[in-house]
Design a protein around this motif. Structure first.
Motif, PDB file in Angstrom:
ATOM      1  N   MET A 130       0.842  -1.205   0.000  1.00  0.00           N
ATOM      2  CA  MET A 130       0.000   0.000   0.000  1.00  0.00           C
ATOM      3  C   MET A 130       0.875   1.251   0.000  1.00  0.00           C
ATOM      4  SD  MET A 130      -3.068  -1.120   0.040  1.00  0.00           S
ATOM      5  CE  MET A 130      -2.636  -2.646  -0.755  1.00  0.00           C
ATOM      6  N   ASN A 131       1.887   1.231   0.865  1.00  0.00           N
ATOM      7  CA  ASN A 131       2.779   2.376   1.025  1.00  0.00           C
ATOM      8  C   ASN A 131       3.551   2.655  -0.270  1.00  0.00           C
ATOM      9  OD1 ASN A 131       3.979   4.351   2.798  1.00  0.00           O
ATOM     10  ND2 ASN A 131       5.849   3.123   2.681  1.00  0.00           N
ATOM     11  N   TYR A 132       3.989   1.581  -0.916  1.00  0.00           N
ATOM     12  CA  TYR A 132       4.768   1.735  -2.153  1.00  0.00           C
ATOM     13  C   TYR A 132       3.897   2.342  -3.255  1.00  0.00           C
ATOM     14  CZ  TYR A 132       7.513   0.693  -6.283  1.00  0.00           C
ATOM     15  OH  TYR A 132       8.208   0.821  -7.462  1.00  0.00           O
ATOM     16  N   ILE A 133       2.695   1.797  -3.437  1.00  0.00           N
ATOM     17  CA  ILE A 133       1.801   2.298  -4.509  1.00  0.00           C
ATOM     18  C   ILE A 133       1.487   3.775  -4.259  1.00  0.00           C
ATOM     19  CG2 ILE A 133      -0.451   2.036  -5.636  1.00  0.00           C
ATOM     20  CD1 ILE A 133      -0.340  -0.967  -4.680  1.00  0.00           C
ATOM     21  N   ASN A 134       1.166   4.093  -3.001  1.00  0.00           N
ATOM     22  CA  ASN A 134       0.845   5.480  -2.641  1.00  0.00           C
ATOM     23  C   ASN A 134       2.015   6.414  -2.940  1.00  0.00           C
ATOM     24  OD1 ASN A 134      -0.623   7.623  -1.531  1.00  0.00           O
ATOM     25  ND2 ASN A 134       0.256   7.272   0.499  1.00  0.00           N
ATOM     26  N   SER A 135       3.248   5.947  -2.650  1.00  0.00           N
ATOM     27  CA  SER A 135       4.436   6.797  -2.834  1.00  0.00           C
ATOM     28  C   SER A 135       4.695   7.103  -4.311  1.00  0.00           C
ATOM     29  CB  SER A 135       5.663   6.121  -2.219  1.00  0.00           C
ATOM     30  OG  SER A 135       6.101   5.043  -3.048  1.00  0.00           O
ATOM     31  N   LYS A 136       4.144   6.307  -5.210  1.00  0.00           N
ATOM     32  CA  LYS A 136       4.394   6.490  -6.641  1.00  0.00           C
ATOM     33  C   LYS A 136       3.351   7.383  -7.306  1.00  0.00           C
ATOM     34  CE  LYS A 136       8.034   4.112  -6.670  1.00  0.00           C
ATOM     35  NZ  LYS A 136       9.308   4.795  -6.970  1.00  0.00           N
ATOM     36  N   LEU A 137       2.333   7.794  -6.549  1.00  0.00           N
ATOM     37  CA  LEU A 137       1.230   8.573  -7.128  1.00  0.00           C
ATOM     38  C   LEU A 137       1.184   9.963  -6.487  1.00  0.00           C
ATOM     39  CD1 LEU A 137      -1.337   5.666  -7.107  1.00  0.00           C
ATOM     40  CD2 LEU A 137      -0.422   6.778  -9.156  1.00  0.00           C
ATOM     41  N   MET A 179      -8.990   4.751 -16.552  1.00  0.00           N
ATOM     42  CA  MET A 179      -8.255   3.587 -17.055  1.00  0.00           C
ATOM     43  C   MET A 179      -6.759   3.759 -16.796  1.00  0.00           C
ATOM     44  SD  MET A 179      -8.547   2.105 -20.881  1.00  0.00           S
ATOM     45  CE  MET A 179      -7.880   0.561 -21.420  1.00  0.00           C
ATOM     46  N   ASP A 180      -6.277   4.977 -17.009  1.00  0.00           N
ATOM     47  CA  ASP A 180      -4.855   5.272 -16.810  1.00  0.00           C
ATOM     48  C   ASP A 180      -4.462   5.107 -15.331  1.00  0.00           C
ATOM     49  OD1 ASP A 180      -2.300   6.396 -17.765  1.00  0.00           O
ATOM     50  OD2 ASP A 180      -2.815   8.043 -16.418  1.00  0.00           O
ATOM     51  N   LEU A 181      -5.299   5.607 -14.437  1.00  0.00           N
ATOM     52  CA  LEU A 181      -4.987   5.484 -13.003  1.00  0.00           C
ATOM     53  C   LEU A 181      -5.013   4.014 -12.574  1.00  0.00           C
ATOM     54  CD1 LEU A 181      -4.399   6.794 -10.277  1.00  0.00           C
ATOM     55  CD2 LEU A 181      -6.842   7.303 -10.035  1.00  0.00           C
ATOM     56  N   GLN A 182      -5.956   3.248 -13.115  1.00  0.00           N
ATOM     57  CA  GLN A 182      -6.020   1.830 -12.760  1.00  0.00           C
ATOM     58  C   GLN A 182      -4.782   1.086 -13.289  1.00  0.00           C
ATOM     59  OE1 GLN A 182      -9.602  -0.630 -13.778  1.00  0.00           O
ATOM     60  NE2 GLN A 182      -9.421  -0.868 -11.581  1.00  0.00           N
ATOM     61  N   GLU A 183      -4.366   1.441 -14.480  1.00  0.00           N
ATOM     62  CA  GLU A 183      -3.163   0.782 -15.030  1.00  0.00           C
ATOM     63  C   GLU A 183      -1.930   1.149 -14.200  1.00  0.00           C
ATOM     64  OE1 GLU A 183      -1.737   1.740 -19.100  1.00  0.00           O
ATOM     65  OE2 GLU A 183      -1.503  -0.425 -19.285  1.00  0.00           O
ATOM     66  N   LYS A 184      -1.811   2.434 -13.837  1.00  0.00           N
ATOM     67  CA  LYS A 184      -0.657   2.861 -13.022  1.00  0.00           C
ATOM     68  C   LYS A 184      -0.620   2.089 -11.703  1.00  0.00           C
ATOM     69  CE  LYS A 184       0.582   7.485 -14.586  1.00  0.00           C
ATOM     70  NZ  LYS A 184      -0.414   8.221 -15.367  1.00  0.00           N
ATOM     71  N   ALA A 185      -1.777   1.982 -11.028  1.00  0.00           N
ATOM     72  CA  ALA A 185      -1.825   1.285  -9.738  1.00  0.00           C
ATOM     73  C   ALA A 185      -1.429  -0.187  -9.911  1.00  0.00           C
ATOM     74  CB  ALA A 185      -3.225   1.394  -9.138  1.00  0.00           C
ATOM     75  N   VAL A 187       0.529  -1.460 -12.371  1.00  0.00           N
ATOM     76  CA  VAL A 187       1.964  -1.497 -12.693  1.00  0.00           C
ATOM     77  C   VAL A 187       2.798  -1.300 -11.415  1.00  0.00           C
ATOM     78  CG1 VAL A 187       3.773  -0.148 -13.860  1.00  0.00           C
ATOM     79  CG2 VAL A 187       1.753  -0.891 -15.125  1.00  0.00           C
ATOM     80  N   HIS A 188       2.397  -0.344 -10.566  1.00  0.00           N
ATOM     81  CA  HIS A 188       3.146  -0.116  -9.313  1.00  0.00           C
ATOM     82  C   HIS A 188       3.049  -1.353  -8.401  1.00  0.00           C
ATOM     83  CE1 HIS A 188       3.839   3.861 -10.654  1.00  0.00           C
ATOM     84  NE2 HIS A 188       2.676   4.375 -10.312  1.00  0.00           N
ATOM     85  N   SER A 189       1.901  -2.019  -8.391  1.00  0.00           N
ATOM     86  CA  SER A 189       1.748  -3.244  -7.586  1.00  0.00           C
ATOM     87  C   SER A 189       2.744  -4.304  -8.060  1.00  0.00           C
ATOM     88  CB  SER A 189       0.342  -3.832  -7.716  1.00  0.00           C
ATOM     89  OG  SER A 189      -0.625  -2.878  -7.406  1.00  0.00           O
ATOM     90  N   LEU A 190       2.811  -4.490  -9.381  1.00  0.00           N
ATOM     91  CA  LEU A 190       3.709  -5.504  -9.949  1.00  0.00           C
ATOM     92  C   LEU A 190       5.169  -5.119  -9.712  1.00  0.00           C
ATOM     93  CD1 LEU A 190       1.783  -6.090 -13.305  1.00  0.00           C
ATOM     94  CD2 LEU A 190       1.763  -7.573 -11.291  1.00  0.00           C
ATOM     95  N   ASP A 191       5.463  -3.816  -9.815  1.00  0.00           N
ATOM     96  CA  ASP A 191       6.838  -3.348  -9.553  1.00  0.00           C
ATOM     97  C   ASP A 191       7.238  -3.635  -8.105  1.00  0.00           C
ATOM     98  OD1 ASP A 191       7.036  -2.455 -12.142  1.00  0.00           O
ATOM     99  OD2 ASP A 191       6.691  -0.336 -11.656  1.00  0.00           O
ATOM    100  N   PHE A 192       6.294  -3.415  -7.185  1.00  0.00           N
ATOM    101  CA  PHE A 192       6.574  -3.705  -5.773  1.00  0.00           C
ATOM    102  C   PHE A 192       6.933  -5.183  -5.594  1.00  0.00           C
ATOM    103  CE2 PHE A 192       5.012  -5.524  -1.811  1.00  0.00           C
ATOM    104  CZ  PHE A 192       5.767  -4.822  -0.883  1.00  0.00           C
ATOM    105  N   LEU A 193       6.141  -6.062  -6.220  1.00  0.00           N
ATOM    106  CA  LEU A 193       6.375  -7.509  -6.078  1.00  0.00           C
ATOM    107  C   LEU A 193       7.725  -7.896  -6.691  1.00  0.00           C
ATOM    108  CD1 LEU A 193       2.771  -8.724  -6.993  1.00  0.00           C
ATOM    109  CD2 LEU A 193       3.761  -8.471  -4.696  1.00  0.00           C
ATOM    110  N   GLU A 194       8.079  -7.267  -7.804  1.00  0.00           N
ATOM    111  CA  GLU A 194       9.371  -7.538  -8.452  1.00  0.00           C
ATOM    112  C   GLU A 194      10.530  -7.067  -7.549  1.00  0.00           C
ATOM    113  OE1 GLU A 194      10.053  -9.184 -11.128  1.00  0.00           O
ATOM    114  OE2 GLU A 194      11.640  -8.244 -12.322  1.00  0.00           O
ATOM    115  N   LEU A 195      10.376  -5.879  -6.975  1.00  0.00           N
ATOM    116  CA  LEU A 195      11.426  -5.367  -6.078  1.00  0.00           C
ATOM    117  C   LEU A 195      11.586  -6.289  -4.867  1.00  0.00           C
ATOM    118  CD1 LEU A 195      10.597  -1.544  -6.184  1.00  0.00           C
ATOM    119  CD2 LEU A 195      12.737  -2.607  -6.953  1.00  0.00           C
ATOM    120  N   PHE A 196      10.456  -6.730  -4.322  1.00  0.00           N
ATOM    121  CA  PHE A 196      10.497  -7.648  -3.170  1.00  0.00           C
ATOM    122  C   PHE A 196      11.233  -8.937  -3.550  1.00  0.00           C
ATOM    123  CE2 PHE A 196       8.526 -11.320  -1.050  1.00  0.00           C
ATOM    124  CZ  PHE A 196       8.855 -11.039   0.265  1.00  0.00           C
ATOM    125  N   ASN A 197      10.838  -9.507  -4.683  1.00  0.00           N
ATOM    126  CA  ASN A 197      11.443 -10.782  -5.119  1.00  0.00           C
ATOM    127  C   ASN A 197      12.934 -10.660  -5.383  1.00  0.00           C
ATOM    128  OD1 ASN A 197       9.199 -12.385  -5.012  1.00  0.00           O
ATOM    129  ND2 ASN A 197       8.925 -12.588  -7.220  1.00  0.00           N
TER     130      ASN A 197
END
Ligand SMILES: [Zn+2]
Length: 306
Positions: A130-137, A179-185, A187-197
């Motif tokens: 949640m914190n990561y997605i929020n920080s990117k917007l 649509m753009d905001l949903q895509e951004k959210a 993408v940021h979710s997937l980026d968070f998971l990639e960074l974690f992994n």
């Protein structure tokens, strides 16, 4: 926590919420947007029959069909379409290349909610996400609600599920900004998971979130008909703080109804609440005019893949 191996993105859980349905089509043509190196991403059109009809659901709400009771029940001739589909989806999520670790469910609301992330735990992993997605917007765009304890989906997930709810968007309409905001959210979710992994360390922090205090019903007359409208000061002001003495409805006879008149909990004058899903079209059938939340915060420890 172990590495994330499988992520599934749902669109069209509700057949009239267009952003997720069309993002799935978009990503089919541009799969690199949702592909990451350290885990597999699958997409699923969750309620294809409702999407065909451009309706929220065919027989009953799919979102409310993932109960243990339904998933374990025998399918008979009378079993509603969404109850059957929930069973299918549940077995899909746990088959193939392994169980789904993270589920991302895309939704729209007609309310002026901007981006609302919905989660059912305040565990450190989810709260860092949640914190990561929020920080990117941009500030003020992203809020999150924990629905723990409320009636919720019970996908058989090993780790987590999040709902990405974006609005305002009318039912059966596709808007570029939403649509753009949903895509951004997403993408940021997937980026968070990639960074974690891939071994990133997320420092200890404090993450704000909301919990639902009450679903406020519409005012009704003696015959049970709606007899008022959301007050103009509340309409479109999702997440703007309200107190007991603030107006929330105007009755058709002109009477102004205050928050303290409609909330069943005992509240004091200075209590601050955060309304959301104000005048959401799909909630008329549930007799919910808006949702009142309170703001909390969670101290989360440092997060790193074990
Ligand atoms: Zn929805």
């Amino acid at each position: 926590m172990h590495a994330i191996e499988n992520v599934c993105i749902f669109g069209g859980t509700h057949g009239d919420e267009m952003s997720g349905i069309y993002l799935l089509k978009k990503w089919k043509g541009n799969p690199t947007i949702i592909k990451r190196s350290s885990f597999a991403t699958k997409t699923l059109l969750a309620n294809p029959e409702a999407v065909k009809l451009a309706r929220r659901y065919c027989d009953c709400d799919l979102n409310r069909s993932f109960t243990d009771e339904n998933l374990k029940s025998e399918t008979v001739e009378e079993t509603p379409y969404e109850a059957r589909r929930a069973k299918e989806i549940n077995s899909l999520l746990n088959s193939g290349s392994g169980p789904c670790d993270v589920l991302i469910d895309l939704h729209n609301t007609t309310a002026n909610i901007k981006l609302c992330l919905i989660h059912n735990t305040v565990g450190d992993f989810v709260m860092h996400m949640m914190n990561y997605i929020n920080s990117k917007l941009p500030q003020g765009v992203c809020n999150n609600i924990c629905i723990s304890g409320a009636k919720q989906s019970t996908f058989d997930l090993t780790s987590c599920g999040i709902g990405i709810e974006v609005g305002p968007q009318p039912q059966r309409v596709l808007r570029a900004d939403i649509m753009d905001l949903q895509e951004k959210a997403t993408v940021h979710s997937l980026d968070f998971l990639e960074l974690f992994n891939t071994g990133s360390v997320f420092s200890e922090t404090v993450v704000p979130y909301h919990v639902i205090k009450e679903n406020v019903k519409f005012p009704r007359d003696a015959e049970g008909n709606i007899c008022g409208v959301i007050h103009s000061r509340l309409q479109d002001n999702d997440w703007t703080p309200v107190k007991a003495a603030d107006p929330v409805f105007t009755l058709f006879d002109g009477t102004v109804v205050l928050l303290r008149d409609v909330i069943s909990s005992v509240i004091i004058e200075d209590d601050i609440f955060y309304p959301c899903f104000i005048n959401e079209a799909a909630y008329y059938e549930k007799d919910t005019a808006f949702v009142i939340t309170t703001r909390c915060q969670k101290a989360v420890a440092k997060l790193q893949k074990s």
